[in-house]
Write a protein that holds these residues in place. Structure first.
Motif, PDB file in Angstrom:
ATOM      1  N   GLN A  47       0.812  -1.180  -0.004  1.00 32.16           N
ATOM      2  CA  GLN A  47       0.051   0.208  -0.037  1.00 32.16           C
ATOM      3  C   GLN A  47       0.938   1.377  -0.145  1.00 32.16           C
ATOM      4  OE1 GLN A  47      -3.574   0.346   0.453  1.00 32.16           O
ATOM      5  NE2 GLN A  47      -3.262   2.492   0.213  1.00 32.16           N
ATOM      6  N   VAL A  48       0.672   2.067  -0.869  1.00 34.20           N
ATOM      7  CA  VAL A  48       1.478   3.340  -1.084  1.00 34.20           C
ATOM      8  C   VAL A  48       0.661   4.415  -0.662  1.00 34.20           C
ATOM      9  CG1 VAL A  48       3.187   2.421  -2.866  1.00 34.20           C
ATOM     10  CG2 VAL A  48       0.987   3.719  -3.622  1.00 34.20           C
ATOM     11  N   PRO A  49       1.224   5.804  -0.155  1.00 34.78           N
ATOM     12  CA  PRO A  49       0.486   6.850  -0.055  1.00 34.78           C
ATOM     13  C   PRO A  49      -0.363   7.417  -1.046  1.00 34.78           C
ATOM     14  CG  PRO A  49       2.828   6.998   0.760  1.00 34.78           C
ATOM     15  CD  PRO A  49       2.640   5.733  -0.111  1.00 34.78           C
ATOM     16  N   ALA A  50      -1.356   7.865  -0.636  1.00 32.89           N
ATOM     17  CA  ALA A  50      -2.504   8.297  -1.374  1.00 32.89           C
ATOM     18  C   ALA A  50      -1.772   9.441  -2.452  1.00 32.89           C
ATOM     19  CB  ALA A  50      -3.699   9.045  -0.838  1.00 32.89           C
ATOM     20  N   GLY A  51      -2.234   9.399  -3.650  1.00 32.24           N
ATOM     21  CA  GLY A  51      -1.441  10.575  -4.603  1.00 32.24           C
ATOM     22  C   GLY A  51      -0.681   9.938  -5.681  1.00 32.24           C
ATOM     23  N   GLU A  52      -0.019  10.739  -6.215  1.00 33.75           N
ATOM     24  CA  GLU A  52       0.979  10.142  -7.181  1.00 33.75           C
ATOM     25  C   GLU A  52       2.402   9.696  -6.413  1.00 33.75           C
ATOM     26  OE1 GLU A  52       1.573   8.855 -10.854  1.00 33.75           O
ATOM     27  OE2 GLU A  52      -0.053  10.000 -10.396  1.00 33.75           O
ATOM     28  N   PRO A  53       2.829   8.527  -6.426  1.00 35.96           N
ATOM     29  CA  PRO A  53       3.836   8.086  -5.927  1.00 35.96           C
ATOM     30  C   PRO A  53       5.118   8.739  -6.585  1.00 35.96           C
ATOM     31  CG  PRO A  53       2.751   6.089  -6.603  1.00 35.96           C
ATOM     32  CD  PRO A  53       2.144   7.356  -7.104  1.00 35.96           C
ATOM     33  N   THR A  54       6.248   8.868  -5.522  1.00 37.36           N
ATOM     34  CA  THR A  54       7.658   9.696  -5.991  1.00 37.36           C
ATOM     35  C   THR A  54       7.829   8.334  -6.856  1.00 37.36           C
ATOM     36  OG1 THR A  54       8.645   8.733  -4.078  1.00 37.36           O
ATOM     37  CG2 THR A  54       7.440  10.974  -4.158  1.00 37.36           C
ATOM     38  N   PRO A  55       9.243   8.845  -7.727  1.00 38.10           N
ATOM     39  CA  PRO A  55       9.946   7.794  -8.360  1.00 38.10           C
ATOM     40  C   PRO A  55      10.538   6.851  -7.466  1.00 38.10           C
ATOM     41  CG  PRO A  55      10.273   9.967  -9.286  1.00 38.10           C
ATOM     42  CD  PRO A  55       9.377  10.211  -8.370  1.00 38.10           C
ATOM     43  N   ALA A  56      11.055   7.485  -6.314  1.00 34.81           N
ATOM     44  CA  ALA A  56      11.698   6.482  -5.192  1.00 34.81           C
ATOM     45  C   ALA A  56      10.725   5.575  -4.695  1.00 34.81           C
ATOM     46  CB  ALA A  56      12.404   7.422  -4.450  1.00 34.81           C
ATOM     47  N   THR A  57       9.604   5.918  -4.643  1.00 34.17           N
ATOM     48  CA  THR A  57       8.474   5.016  -4.294  1.00 34.17           C
ATOM     49  C   THR A  57       8.264   3.691  -4.917  1.00 34.17           C
ATOM     50  OG1 THR A  57       7.470   6.725  -2.539  1.00 34.17           O
ATOM     51  CG2 THR A  57       6.080   4.673  -3.203  1.00 34.17           C
ATOM     52  N   LEU A  58       8.138   4.117  -6.344  1.00 30.99           N
ATOM     53  CA  LEU A  58       7.872   3.060  -7.440  1.00 30.99           C
ATOM     54  C   LEU A  58       9.059   2.360  -7.624  1.00 30.99           C
ATOM     55  CD1 LEU A  58       5.887   5.251 -10.192  1.00 30.99           C
ATOM     56  CD2 LEU A  58       4.977   3.422  -8.541  1.00 30.99           C
ATOM     57  N   SER A  59      10.261   2.933  -7.395  1.00 29.55           N
ATOM     58  CA  SER A  59      11.330   2.196  -7.457  1.00 29.55           C
ATOM     59  C   SER A  59      11.439   1.056  -6.372  1.00 29.55           C
ATOM     60  CB  SER A  59      12.681   3.061  -7.396  1.00 29.55           C
ATOM     61  OG  SER A  59      13.847   2.377  -7.170  1.00 29.55           O
ATOM     62  N   VAL A  60      11.107   1.473  -5.172  1.00 33.44           N
ATOM     63  CA  VAL A  60      11.045   0.463  -4.138  1.00 33.44           C
ATOM     64  C   VAL A  60      10.125  -0.599  -4.428  1.00 33.44           C
ATOM     65  CG1 VAL A  60      10.419   0.162  -1.820  1.00 33.44           C
ATOM     66  CG2 VAL A  60      12.009   1.893  -2.330  1.00 33.44           C
ATOM     67  N   VAL A  61       8.820  -0.245  -4.789  1.00 31.70           N
ATOM     68  CA  VAL A  61       7.851  -1.416  -5.016  1.00 31.70           C
ATOM     69  C   VAL A  61       8.340  -2.310  -6.354  1.00 31.70           C
ATOM     70  CG1 VAL A  61       5.514  -1.513  -5.752  1.00 31.70           C
ATOM     71  CG2 VAL A  61       6.193   0.060  -4.218  1.00 31.70           C
TER      72      VAL A  61
END
Length: 93
Positions: A47-61
């Motif tokens: 589960q990622v935070p609401a809104g558009e995830p940062t590139p770093a967040t997507l990278s981790v996923v």
């Protein structure tokens, strides 16, 4: 703490509490990897935070997805916008 988690039957549910940046992504990726190896789930949901995830967040996923795929564990992404879901799907196909 970057993440929290729960185990529901054979599913590991990981929540990222805030968008990640270059300074926090390695720690978050390590937390997810440790959780997967500790709990040995049949599936993982992130589960990622609401809104558009940062590139770093997507990278981790995406990194977590690759690790789970190597263990034959499906990983799904929740909480992301439709555009982010498409980007995730494109990078994990």
């Amino acid at each position: 703490m970057l993440t929290s988690h729960s185990v529901d039957g054979d599913t590991l549910r990981v929540t990222l509490h805030h968008s990640l940046d270059v300074h926090t992504r390695a720690a978050a990726a390590a937390e997810i990897e440790t959780l997967v190896h500790t709990h040995r789930p049949r599936r993982v949901t992130v589960q990622v935070p609401a809104g558009e995830p940062t590139p770093a967040t997507l990278s981790v996923v995406v990194r977590a997805h690759r690790m789970c795929k190597s263990l034959d564990i499906p990983l799904s992404l929740t909480g992301a916008t439709t555009a982010a879901q498409r980007l995730f799907a494109t990078n994990t196909a």
